[in-house]
Design a protein around this motif. Structure first.
Motif, mmCIF file in Angstrom:
data_model
loop_
_atom_site.group_PDB
_atom_site.id
_atom_site.type_symbol
_atom_site.label_atom_id
_atom_site.label_comp_id
_atom_site.label_asym_id
_atom_site.label_seq_id
_atom_site.Cartn_x
_atom_site.Cartn_y
_atom_site.Cartn_z
ATOM 1 N N ALA A 22 -31.867 -70.729 20.148
ATOM 2 C CA ALA A 22 -32.908 -71.240 21.036
ATOM 3 C C ALA A 22 -33.848 -70.126 21.488
ATOM 4 O O ALA A 22 -35.020 -70.356 21.766
ATOM 5 N N GLU A 23 -33.333 -68.903 21.551
ATOM 6 C CA GLU A 23 -34.150 -67.775 21.991
ATOM 7 C C GLU A 23 -35.176 -67.372 20.939
ATOM 8 O O GLU A 23 -36.321 -67.121 21.235
ATOM 9 N N LEU A 24 -34.696 -67.267 19.700
ATOM 10 C CA LEU A 24 -35.566 -66.728 18.654
ATOM 11 C C LEU A 24 -35.237 -67.385 17.326
ATOM 12 O O LEU A 24 -34.094 -67.374 16.879
ATOM 13 N N SER A 25 -36.250 -67.943 16.707
ATOM 14 C CA SER A 25 -36.072 -68.513 15.378
ATOM 15 C C SER A 25 -36.816 -67.664 14.369
ATOM 16 O O SER A 25 -37.934 -67.206 14.634
ATOM 17 N N THR A 26 -36.192 -67.469 13.219
ATOM 18 C CA THR A 26 -36.876 -66.722 12.168
ATOM 19 C C THR A 26 -37.215 -67.615 10.989
ATOM 20 O O THR A 26 -37.591 -67.124 9.931
ATOM 21 N N GLY A 27 -37.086 -68.903 11.157
ATOM 22 C CA GLY A 27 -37.489 -69.805 10.088
ATOM 23 C C GLY A 27 -37.026 -71.217 10.372
ATOM 24 O O GLY A 27 -36.053 -71.431 11.093
ATOM 25 N N GLN A 28 -37.738 -72.178 9.805
ATOM 26 C CA GLN A 28 -37.366 -73.577 9.978
ATOM 27 C C GLN A 28 -37.106 -74.183 8.611
ATOM 28 O O GLN A 28 -37.829 -73.911 7.656
ATOM 29 N N LEU A 29 -36.064 -74.977 8.530
ATOM 30 C CA LEU A 29 -35.742 -75.642 7.281
ATOM 31 C C LEU A 29 -36.343 -77.039 7.337
ATOM 32 O O LEU A 29 -36.042 -77.823 8.240
ATOM 33 N N GLY A 30 -37.213 -77.327 6.383
ATOM 34 C CA GLY A 30 -37.915 -78.607 6.424
ATOM 35 C C GLY A 30 -37.111 -79.748 5.842
ATOM 36 O O GLY A 30 -36.890 -80.774 6.487
ATOM 37 N N GLU A 31 -36.602 -79.564 4.629
ATOM 38 C CA GLU A 31 -35.944 -80.680 3.949
ATOM 39 C C GLU A 31 -34.478 -80.713 4.331
ATOM 40 O O GLU A 31 -33.647 -80.087 3.701
ATOM 41 N N VAL A 32 -34.192 -81.479 5.353
ATOM 42 C CA VAL A 32 -32.833 -81.538 5.837
ATOM 43 C C VAL A 32 -32.554 -82.982 6.262
ATOM 44 O O VAL A 32 -33.455 -83.698 6.685
ATOM 45 N N THR A 33 -31.316 -83.391 6.070
ATOM 46 C CA THR A 33 -30.947 -84.754 6.453
ATOM 47 C C THR A 33 -30.036 -84.678 7.674
ATOM 48 O O THR A 33 -29.095 -83.890 7.698
ATOM 49 N N PHE A 34 -30.326 -85.530 8.665
ATOM 50 C CA PHE A 34 -29.468 -85.579 9.845
ATOM 51 C C PHE A 34 -28.626 -86.847 9.780
ATOM 52 O O PHE A 34 -29.097 -87.886 9.336
#
Lengths: 461, 845
Positions: B54-66
């Motif tokens: 929550a403090e620091l993100s170094t990337g986001q994964l777009g194609e993901v299934t929840f």
């Protein structure tokens, strides 16, 4: 469309910024020739949307003191004597326009200008309040100094020749008695956009621009030597090229050298190059010669010239006809003020027209307010911001018409009321500037060119 | 490519390029938020899959299934989780191509699904109006409204807005009988002409909320409804490569302890668009290197997400650890430079440093002797000794009295001459005795008594209304512009109209007898006192607010006594973050040229510092040092950061705000003026002061030899200072000072009096050289030393001599002694002019 960031960088549609070009320009200090720099500037101009509007210039004639609408452009011959005053209306070259007999030369060019008889403002009836509102479109509140319309143009478009983009003739406005900023400055856009003030009377026989030329003991040879010596000293500081201000300063040295040494600039300011009969046509008065100089400056590439018809309302006879001493009366206006004004303006319009410059040059005649409908006991009229007349010629304006109307005694607008923001909006419109362009105000608060809700007087075009 | 492969290659990239501070970060995949609360049938929460926390993100994964562990409790729609029934569940995230592998988990708690799901005007309708821009200043939020329909700006007055929507315009805006005929829908849907254009379509969530609200009876705002107390943004910061994007989530915490996902109704903006931009939905895109932030605005609350992106430079990683450092300033600056991959410039030369320290600390050029003495000294403590020396110089008092006179607006166009003198002398006295900054602020806030004896009371002669007093105290001591909140909630800040009037009411009882404020007449003698009663009415409410310093608890409105004491206590309290940050930033800017926050008068939350930890550390240092400004100045001067060269390196050329090098800037008007006088040896005369109406009066305050930094106020007539942009002191803002170079300035230097006239004076430096019969070499050396604080380089010396040697020799050989003298004078004048007009002289570097 043009978009602005807080840093004052103008982005054009194709993503080229003005600063890109400035950077190119500043390379002049280390090798680019003047021609190459100019070429870069022209490349910038070519990226602007609405190239034709980019050619537009503006001459703002500011009638310090505030003419009486009832004795000049909004005659009420059918009103009672204490309202209509001593003068008679006369016909003009436009069938729609009748004006006062004290402006016979205006009558001869009335097909070129259009009147707005319904201008008004709601601020106090002090000169300075009107000055700031009519030149910037806004009343200054909260300590925020808004920029003059010419400073806005300077900020958005920059210089287009050796000459500065925005010039005030013959000098900045003086005291107005209200102790308010008069709006003749760059305001929150910064001193870089203050007008270049002539600070001299062009009707004087020994007229020259102060500081434009070096003192007499510094001739061309010394000037050249100074430039060479300065280059040696200044070259060592390569680190300054990474600083915007340092680049701007060197730009300014270039600009100042250009001004000092440019035959174009020097000749633009040299009224002796005009034939005598032309100078005479404008009248050998300060105002007349300022009008002539304005034409020369626009020809030489200045974008915006403001002529102050008078310097202050205190130490000279102006439009401020209170009737009591030291002010003049209605009669004094006829004898002293109207003739020199009438002559200079008509000559300017005819001259611009004959030279084919009128279509690209907006000439607007503004004032801080009008005057009381009733003549006062001293035989004068006092301040009246509720209704007055301004007029426009050239710059796309169709002449010979009347926009707006005042009531039967010229006291309030009866039709199409036009506040200062609309008047200044009209100038921007003629110059091809979208009124929604935002300027970076103090604290980066954005200000659109004119207030929300204001609109150019489109009926003029 | 499968997600895991993609992950692997990302991690490798980051590790290889050193963009991740912690090597194991690639294992840290997380769902944000990690624990989710859904407090009603209409709530939902968007999910993010990120690398980091929550403090620091170094990337986001777009194609993901929840996936939901219990679709009876919550269901998943794309990347959004929606409530079904009260209970607890777990969300798992899966790679689209390797569905068996669980990448991360989050928990959900669902409550209140049995509730009515009523649409609330404040919680649901107003955010829609704000997000769509309906109540913005450009549309119906304008003071005059638009098209006869006016909403309060950004919804600060819900009751009025509700009235306007339901009662005005003969009720046509809302049609309870036939919802679809309500103007509130037909206008933005474009079914009837709308100057603001089509704002939404029939399938939009906005349309659903507005029509539901009308359908439910257009319920008015209720007293006691939970209000948003704070916002949370997830993640708090991102560190990404240019070109990459990242979504943000915004959660609103309310007074009832609830949390909601308000991302959809949040307005986003970027603080530095060259670094990162953001779209309407809260997706940011990193555009270029540097540190910026995304501002999220919801319901007059603001929160920032920081964005940083390293420069594409090759800098050896161990360089930062090895870089020299003196104190915490260097530590924190180097840390930021390391984050951003900027190479610190090396230390500048002694010549540059002595000039820099003199100009920044005492506004005065070092003399040739002072420069020589410092350069020739070999002691390792010589820099520290110079710093101590400068802090005790008499010019220190001149310089800082004039700096603080800018902040406190000593101005003869507003005050009468005796009051100007009293005010200035008071400020000067504070500097001379090194009064701590918090004490100085207290003395201004609590000033009372005679304006001729208690100089600080003149603050209240300049600002005579409670509103002005309050605004200018905030501006001067907190760096906060609260003026916007006078008419409506501040659009960029958290300050509300209520807070503005609560603060202003602290000054409602300040009164004065005597001089009324006419700057043209009277003696300026005014006695300030405080009444026992009296309140300031808040125009929008028609009654006063309980007095309170901005976000502090209110005072008892009935209590007697000077309310300003509560303000002074709150202002200078050690936990007031604005006060110490504002002054730390002002002092920092004086020395480094660029404030950690720019502008220094614009310290709002939505305008973050370029190095937040450093600004925090500087302000904490100042608090620990009991606001002794000299301690802070000493710490700054001693740092390696201050002593870096201004020559840009290939790996820091683009840097303009992280202090990898020193940034050159033009000398301020007064300092430059004095530098001209010092080098030419000819002081200026200050004999006139300008009145408010533009006329001038004689003044006898300034004896021969007075320097510009010793002038009391900004009304002293000097065309040089005016052209070079001194602070006119009309409003409390450093922005009034202009150090921008203009063409008129150049013309003044080139052709005007300041240089040419002074050089020609019989006692000028040029005349001295001629009297002494100095050789050209001697003149060049002396000119360089006095003006540029350095020896000429051999190439400069040679090239200058090449220009001057021959004509100088000719002049010397001339038989006519007068002509010979004049010839040599001209050459020396030109030499001096070329140095005094060079950027090295005009600039601090």
């Amino acid at each position: 469309m043009l978009r602005l960031t807080g840093q004052g960088v103008a982005h054009t549609c194709d993503g080229v910024t003005r600063r890109d070009f400035l950077e190119v320009g500043s390379l002049g200090a280390i090798g680019l020739s003047l021609t190459e720099m100019l070429a870069a500037e022209q490349a910038f101009a070519a990226t602007e949307a609405g190239k034709s509007a980019d050619k537009r210039s503006c001459i703002m004639i500011f009638n310090l003191g505030a003419p009486s609408q009832l004795d000049t452009f909004d005659m009420k011959p059918d009103a009672p004597a204490e309202v209509r005053g001593p003068f008679k209306p006369i016909s003009t070259r436009s069938s729609e326009i009748q004006i006062s007999e004290i402006l016979p030369r205006h009558a001869e060019v009335a097909d070129k200008f259009s009147l707005v008889r319904s201008c008004y403002h709601t601020a106090a009836a002090v000169h300075d309040a009107g000055w700031q509102m009519m030149q910037t479109g806004r009343q200054f509140t909260g300590g925020i100094n808004y920029p003059h319309a010419g400073a806005v143009l300077s900020y958005l478009k920059g210089r287009r020749s050796d000459l500065p983009p925005f010039v005030v003739l013959p000098q900045l406005m003086g005291r107005g008695g209200g102790n308010l900023p008069n709006g003749q400055a760059g305001g929150f856009l910064g001193k870089a956009h203050d007008p270049f003030s002539l600070m001299a009377d062009p009707s004087q026989p020994d007229f020259k621009v102060p500081n434009l030329l070096p003192p007499s003991e510094i001739g061309e040879a010394r000037l050249d030597r100074r430039k060479r010596l300065r280059t040696i000293v200044d070259e060592t500081v390569a680190q300054f090229e990474a600083s915007d201000d340092a680049r701007l300063l060197n730009e300014n040295f270039q600009a100042a050298y250009r001004l000092m040494t440019s035959p174009q600039a020097r000749s633009a300011f040299d009224l002796s190059l005009e034939p005598n009969h032309v100078r005479e046509r404008y009248g050998m008065t300060r105002f007349g010669q300022c009008c002539l100089l304005a034409r020369r400056l626009i020809e030489a590439g200045v974008r915006f010239v403001t002529i102050n018809t008078f310097l202050t309302v205190f130490d000279e006879i102006t439009w401020d006809i209170h009737g009591s001493k030291p002010f003049t009366s209605i009669a004094g206006m006829k004898d002293i003020v109207a003739p020199l004004y009438d002559r200079g303006y008509a000559a300017l319009i005819e001259d611009l027209d004959q030279r084919g410059m009128l279509e690209e040059t907006l000439v607007c005649n503004l004032a801080e307010f009008g005057r009381t409908p009733k003549v006062n006991p001293a035989g004068g009229r006092d301040h009246w911001p509720q209704c007055f007349t301004v007029y426009f010629a050239g710059g796309g304006v169709q002449g010979g018409r009347v926009i707006g109307r005042s009531d039967a005694i010229g006291a309030v607008p009866a039709e199409r009321p036009a506040p200062p923001s609309d008047v200044v909006g009209t100038i921007f419109h003629s110059l091809g500037l979208d009124p929604k362009i935002e300027l970076p105000g103090p604290g980066k608060r954005p200000f659109p060119l004119i207030e929300f809700g204001a609109a150019p007087i489109r009926e003029l075009f | 490519m499968s997600a895991s492969l993609r992950l692997f290659s990302w991690c490798c990239f980051y590790l290889l390029t050193g963009m991740l501070a912690v090597p194991h970060a690639c294992a840290e995949w997380r769902i944000l938020p990690e624990s989710i609360e859904l407090g009603g049938p209409r709530e939902s929460q968007r999910l993010l899959m990120i690398s980091g926390n929550a403090e620091l993100s170094t990337g986001q994964l777009g194609e993901v299934t929840f996936r939901s562990s219990d679709p009876g409790i919550v269901r998943i729609e794309g990347n959004r989780v929606l409530p079904v029934q009260d209970g607890n569940a777990t969300i798992t995230a899966h790679d689209a191509e390797q569905p068996e592998q669980v990448l991360a988990k989050a928990t959900v708690r669902v409550t209140g699904t049995a509730g009515p799901g009523e649409i609330s005007f404040v919680r649901d309708v107003q955010p829609v109006l704000s997000k769509l821009g309906c109540n913005s200043g450009a549309c119906h939020g304008a003071l005059a409204g638009k098209g006869g329909f006016r909403l309060s700006l950004l919804g600060y007055d819900p009751k009025l807005d509700h009235f306007t929507l339901t009662r005005e315009a003969r009720g046509r805006r809302i049609d309870l009988g036939d919802v679809g005929r309500s103007l509130l829908l037909t206008k933005p849907l474009g079914l009837v002409p709308h100057k603001g254009g089509v704002r939404f379509d029939q399938d939009s969530e906005a349309c659903r909320i507005l029509s539901q609200w009308i359908l439910q009876g257009a319920v008015e705002p209720r007293d006691g409804e939970p209000r948003v107390t704070r916002l949370e943004v997830l993640p708090h910061a991102v560190r990404l490569r240019p070109g990459t994007g990242h979504d943000l989530l915004v959660l609103a915490h309310d007074s009832a302890g609830g949390v909601r996902d308000v991302t959809r109704w949040t307005k986003f903006s970027a603080t530095h668009e060259p670094i990162a931009t953001v779209d309407d939905g809260g997706r940011l895109t990193v555009v270029g290197p540097g540190e910026g932030a995304i501002v999220a605005w919801y319901d007059s609350k603001i929160i920032l997400a920081r964005v940083s992106s390293a420069y594409p430079y090759e800098v050896p990683p161990d360089l930062y650890a090895q870089a020299p450092r003196v104190n915490f300033i260097d530590e924190l600056v180097l840390r930021q430079l390391e984050n951003l991959r900027l190479r610190p410039s090396p230390r500048a030369s002694d010549e540059v440093l002595v000039r820099r320290a003199f100009l920044d600390t005492i506004g005065t050029l070092p003399t040739a002797e002072e420069t020589r003495a410092f350069v020739d000294e070999t002691s390792p403590e010589k820099w520290d000794r110079l710093v101590e020396h400068l802090l005790e110089r008499p010019e220190f008092v001149d310089y800082w009295a004039y700096r603080w006179s800018d902040v406190l607006l000593v101005n003869g166009r507003v005050l009468r001459p005796d009051a100007v003198r009293a005010y200035y002398q008071w400020i000067r006295e504070q500097v001379a005795t090194n009064v701590p900054w918090d004490e100085l602020a207290r003395r201004v806030v609590l000033a009372r008594g005679s304006s001729h004896e208690q100089g600080a009371t003149n603050f209240y002669a300049i600002h005579q209304t409670p509103e002005d007093m309050s605004e200018n105290i905030s501006q001067a001591f907190l760096g906060l512009s609260i003026g916007c909140a006078k008419c409506h909630n501040h659009p960029l800040e958290k300050w509300t109209n209520n807070q503005y009037y609560a603060m202003a009411n602290l000054f409602a009882r300040v009164r004065a007898k005597g001089w009324g404020g006419d700057p043209r007449n009277g003696d300026g003698l005014r006695v300030l006192y405080v009444e026992e009663t009296g309140d300031l009415i808040q125009p929008s409410l028609g009654k006063p607010q309980r007095p309170a310093p901005l976000d502090a608890p209110p005072l008892d409105i009935e209590a007697a006594g000077d309310r300003r004491e509560a303000l002074a206590d709150w202002l200078t309290a050690v936990d007031n973050p604005y006060f110490s940050r504002a002054i730390a930033n002002r002092v920092w800017k004086n020395f480094l040229g660029i404030g950690l926050v720019e502008d220094v008068d614009d310290l709002r939350l939505s305008n973050p510092a370029s190095n937040e930890p450093l600004l925090t550390a500087l302000s904490e240092f100042l608090v620990a040092e009991k606001y002794n400004l000299k301690s802070l100045m000493r710490e700054i001067l001693r740092s390696e950061t201050y002593r870096r060269d201004s020559q840009p390196l290939a790996e820091n050329r683009e840097d303009t705000r992280y202090y990898s090098r020193y940034y050159p800037r033009r000398l301020s008007a007064e300092v430059l003026h004095d530098a001209f006088c010092q080098v030419t040896r000819i002081p200026s005369k200050f004999t006139q002061t300008e009145n408010v109406d533009g006329s001038t009066s004689a003044t006898s305050f300034y004896p021969e030899g007075t320097r510009a930094i010793q002038l009391y106020d900004s009304a002293v007539v000097s065309s040089f200072l005016q052209v070079f942009g001194r602070n006119e002191r009309a409003i409390t803002c450093e922005c009034e000072r202009s150090n921008e170079p203009t063409v008129v300035q150049v013309l003044q230097i080139s052709n005007g009096e300041i240089v040419n006239q002074k050089l020609r004076e019989p006692d000028s430096c040029v005349s001295q050289h001629l009297k002494n019969g100095d050789t050209l070499e001697q003149v060049i050396e002396q000119a360089f030393l006095t003006a540029l604080s350095r020896q000429p380089s051999s190439s400069e010396r040679e090239r200058l001599l090449d220009e001057l040697r021959e004509p100088f020799a000719q002049a010397l050989a001339s038989s006519e002694s007068e002509a010979s003298l004049e010839q040599r004078r001209i050459l020396l004048e030109d030499l001096y002019w070329s140095i005094l007009s060079s950027r090295e002289f005009l600039f601090q570097h």
